[in-house]
Design an enzyme around this catalytic site. Structure first.
Site, PDB file in Angstrom:
ATOM      1  N   SER A 170       0.838  -1.215   0.000  1.00  0.00           N
ATOM      2  CA  SER A 170       0.000   0.000   0.000  1.00  0.00           C
ATOM      3  C   SER A 170       0.864   1.253   0.000  1.00  0.00           C
ATOM      4  CB  SER A 170      -0.877   0.028   1.254  1.00  0.00           C
ATOM      5  OG  SER A 170      -1.817  -1.001   1.206  1.00  0.00           O
ATOM      6  N   GLY A 218      -6.188  -3.337  -7.693  1.00  0.00           N
ATOM      7  CA  GLY A 218      -7.315  -2.482  -7.306  1.00  0.00           C
ATOM      8  C   GLY A 218      -6.835  -1.146  -6.759  1.00  0.00           C
ATOM      9  N   SER A 261     -13.203   1.379   3.674  1.00  0.00           N
ATOM     10  CA  SER A 261     -12.287   1.026   2.590  1.00  0.00           C
ATOM     11  C   SER A 261     -11.263   2.129   2.408  1.00  0.00           C
ATOM     12  CB  SER A 261     -13.057   0.808   1.281  1.00  0.00           C
ATOM     13  OG  SER A 261     -12.178   0.915   0.180  1.00  0.00           O
ATOM     14  N   GLN A 321      -9.191   2.312   0.047  1.00  0.00           N
ATOM     15  CA  GLN A 321      -9.094   2.672  -1.366  1.00  0.00           C
ATOM     16  C   GLN A 321     -10.130   3.728  -1.714  1.00  0.00           C
ATOM     17  OE1 GLN A 321      -9.264  -1.025  -3.548  1.00  0.00           O
ATOM     18  NE2 GLN A 321      -7.185  -1.590  -2.937  1.00  0.00           N
ATOM     19  N   ASP A 338      -6.699  -8.103   4.611  1.00  0.00           N
ATOM     20  CA  ASP A 338      -5.969  -8.977   3.685  1.00  0.00           C
ATOM     21  C   ASP A 338      -5.423 -10.229   4.369  1.00  0.00           C
ATOM     22  OD1 ASP A 338      -6.480  -7.189   1.633  1.00  0.00           O
ATOM     23  OD2 ASP A 338      -4.611  -6.092   1.932  1.00  0.00           O
ATOM     24  N   ARG A 382     -12.828 -14.603  -1.508  1.00  0.00           N
ATOM     25  CA  ARG A 382     -11.936 -15.337  -0.595  1.00  0.00           C
ATOM     26  C   ARG A 382     -12.699 -16.153   0.445  1.00  0.00           C
ATOM     27  NH1 ARG A 382      -7.226 -10.661  -0.108  1.00  0.00           N
ATOM     28  NH2 ARG A 382      -6.205 -11.223  -2.062  1.00  0.00           N
ATOM     29  N   ARG A 407      -2.817 -14.102  -2.297  1.00  0.00           N
ATOM     30  CA  ARG A 407      -2.962 -14.401  -0.867  1.00  0.00           C
ATOM     31  C   ARG A 407      -3.536 -15.809  -0.638  1.00  0.00           C
ATOM     32  NH1 ARG A 407      -0.756 -10.054   1.051  1.00  0.00           N
ATOM     33  NH2 ARG A 407      -1.308  -8.035   0.200  1.00  0.00           N
TER      34      ARG A 407
HETATM   35  C1  S3P Z   1      -5.590  -1.257   0.229  1.00  0.00           C
HETATM   36  C2  S3P Z   1      -6.775  -1.286   0.909  1.00  0.00           C
HETATM   37  C3  S3P Z   1      -7.546  -2.517   1.137  1.00  0.00           C
HETATM   38  C4  S3P Z   1      -6.719  -3.762   0.910  1.00  0.00           C
HETATM   39  C5  S3P Z   1      -5.891  -3.685  -0.340  1.00  0.00           C
HETATM   40  C6  S3P Z   1      -4.961  -2.485  -0.291  1.00  0.00           C
HETATM   41  C7  S3P Z   1      -4.927   0.036   0.033  1.00  0.00           C
HETATM   42  O1  S3P Z   1      -8.645  -2.538   0.250  1.00  0.00           O
HETATM   43  O2  S3P Z   1      -7.550  -4.902   0.853  1.00  0.00           O
HETATM   44  O3  S3P Z   1      -5.115  -4.849  -0.492  1.00  0.00           O
HETATM   45  O4  S3P Z   1      -3.730   0.057  -0.357  1.00  0.00           O
HETATM   46  O5  S3P Z   1      -5.554   1.071   0.252  1.00  0.00           O
HETATM   47  P1  S3P Z   1     -10.032  -1.794   0.659  1.00  0.00           P
HETATM   48  O6  S3P Z   1      -9.639  -0.450   1.058  1.00  0.00           O
HETATM   49  O7  S3P Z   1     -10.880  -1.774  -0.572  1.00  0.00           O
HETATM   50  O8  S3P Z   1     -10.616  -2.631   1.746  1.00  0.00           O
END
Ligand code: S3P
Length: 436
Positions: free
Chosen positions: A24, A96, A171, A173, A320, A351, A394
């Site tokens: 991240s 993502g 989230s 993200q 994760d 998952r 994972r």
């Molecule tokens: C991440 C946030 C998480 C995580 C992903 C990385 C990030 O997703 O599962 O592997 O770097 O901000 P979500 O924020 O959608 O839960």
């Protein structure tokens, strides 16, 4: 089809493991440097496919990227308004984080960008980002009612508007995408989460001179005029990668390992809380701050684990780590109940379904899935089996640790570990966990 054979590791694991850079934080270091006003020297970058998707993306947008070695690079941007129109479609691969955070950065830009990705990313929900950005005035279109890739970010034609956004799910993200768009908006932007997710965006923005304000689970950003590059960003190790060795050492009798340089930001350490409640034996040593993030070395010794329960509140802090925590639960005495984990259904694969189906091949009757969680009846009989990774990094690593601690396993599409941990099998094999 290529398969990976993992043999039981009856002698446990011993020694030291240097944990690779946080995924991240590596993504964010490259993205934010691409918006900076000078060169940023990034150290301990995670040289894995997901982060390289972000590197390709910022290069396509005009930033200069120079690798000094695999883990060291210099990224030079042209300022917060200096991104350039890409000449072709940007492939976000399996990532993502690349796609969702970049949508937030690109929504306010005066040019058009189209994204594609791999088969997994094409199935993942994007309305969670497209909708709130649309509420700010962004113009983003995607397949199937603006829900899926391919996605095109079209110039909004006017300044975005700040807003208060109540996020339906926690989230990082989504939070990050809205905050990053908020830097370019008129007025303040606030995101409110049901529970606090990882705060790497907020922390790293500070290194670029951008302040966010936090109140409870709400984060506010003000419009940003200047975005100053720090000279250097040091990425701490990824606790999500350390997780495999934390669990392996806990469940393999006789183990004693030192995990060097693990990021222990409190928004990421849910796995430590859960393992502690299961009776794991570990201690944090040499606590320090690295690049604005807490880090430590972790010594782990094997222990007799017991079942536990956890749910929605802790979920963003270990989102994760559910597959590898399910391995810990499989080797624990008693039952583990996981709830509030519905988000697992929209990760690189579903998952909850993948863990249930594959783990039950290795230990019949072990896992029962529910809509948003799993019940794991630990301590059942184990056997060797051929299992599917669903091309999910994972899943592949969790199944490897299951096989190494159990009766062995044969895994399909094993190379998917390159997404986040290219060295994973080499380390396992050095411990003796490889078959003929
Ligand atoms: C991440 C946030 C998480 C995580 C992903 C990385 C990030 O997703 O599962 O592997 O770097 O901000 P979500 O924020 O959608 O839960």
């Amino acid at each position: 089809m290529e398969k990976k054979e993992i043999h039981p590791l009856r002698q446990g694991i011993h020694g030291e493991i240097e944990i690779p850079g946080d995924k991240s934080i590596s993504h964010r270091s490259v993205m934010f440097s691409a918006l900076g006003d000078g060169p940023v020297h990034i150290k301990n970058f995670l040289h894995a496919q997901d982060c390289l998707s972000t590197v390709k993306c910022v290069e396509a947008l005009g930033a200069k990227v120079e690798f000094l070695s695999d883990e060291e690079l210099v990224v030079t941007g042209h300022g917060i308004h200096g991104l350039k129109e890409p000449q072709s479609i940007i492939d976000a691969g399996n990532s993502g984080t690349t796609l969702r955070l970049m949508m937030g950065i690109l929504a306010p830009q005066p040019f058009l960008t189209t994204f594609s990705g791999d088969a997994s990313l094409h199935r993942r929900p994007m309305a969670r980002v497209i909708k709130p950005l649309g509420m700010m005035g962004a113009n983003i279109v995607g397949r199937d009612g603006n829900r899926l890739l391919p996605i095109t970010v079209i110039p909004a034609g006017k300044k975005l508007k700040g807003m208060v956004y109540d996020m339906p799910v926690a989230s990082a993200q989504v939070k990050s995408a809205v905050l990053l768009a908020g830097m370019y908006a008129e007025g303040d932007t606030t995101v409110v989460e049901p529970f606090t997710s990882r705060d790497h965006t907020e922390r790293m923005l500070e290194a670029f001179g951008v302040r966010t304000e936090k109140e409870g689970t709400a984060v506010t950003i003000h419009p940003v005029e200047e975005f100053h590059s720090p000279k250097e960003i040091e990425v701490p190790g990824d606790i999500s990668s350390a997780a495999y060795w934390l669990v392996a050492a806990s469940i393999l009798p006789g183990s004693d390992v030192l995990l060097r340089n693990v990021g222990v930001n409190p928004t990421r350490t849910g796995i430590l809380d859960v393992l502690e409640s299961m009776g794991a034996d570990f201690e944090l040593l040499n606590r320090r701050v690295s690049g604005g993030e807490a880090a430590a070395d972790i010594r782990v010794r094997s222990a007799k684990l017991r079942g536990t329960s956890f749910g929605a509140e802790i979920m963003p802090r270990l989102i994760d780590e559910i597959p590898i925590l399910a391995v810990a639960a499989a080797f624990a005495e008693g039952t583990t109940v996981i709830t509030g984990a519905g988000e697992l259904r929209v990760k690189e694969t579903d998952r909850l379904q993948a863990v249930t189906d594959e783990f039950n091949k290795l230990s019949p009757g072990l896992v029962e899935a529910s809509e948003d969680g799993m019940v794991i009846h630990g301590g059942q009989s184990l056997r060797k089996a051929e299992v599917a990774s669903y091309d999910d990094h994972r899943m592949a690593m969790s199944l490897s640790i299951f096989g190494a601690a159990g009766e062995g396993v044969s895994i399909d599409h094993p190379d998917c570990v390159d997404i986040s941990y290219p060295e994973f099998y080499n380390i396992l094999e050095n411990f003796g966990g490889k078959g003929a």
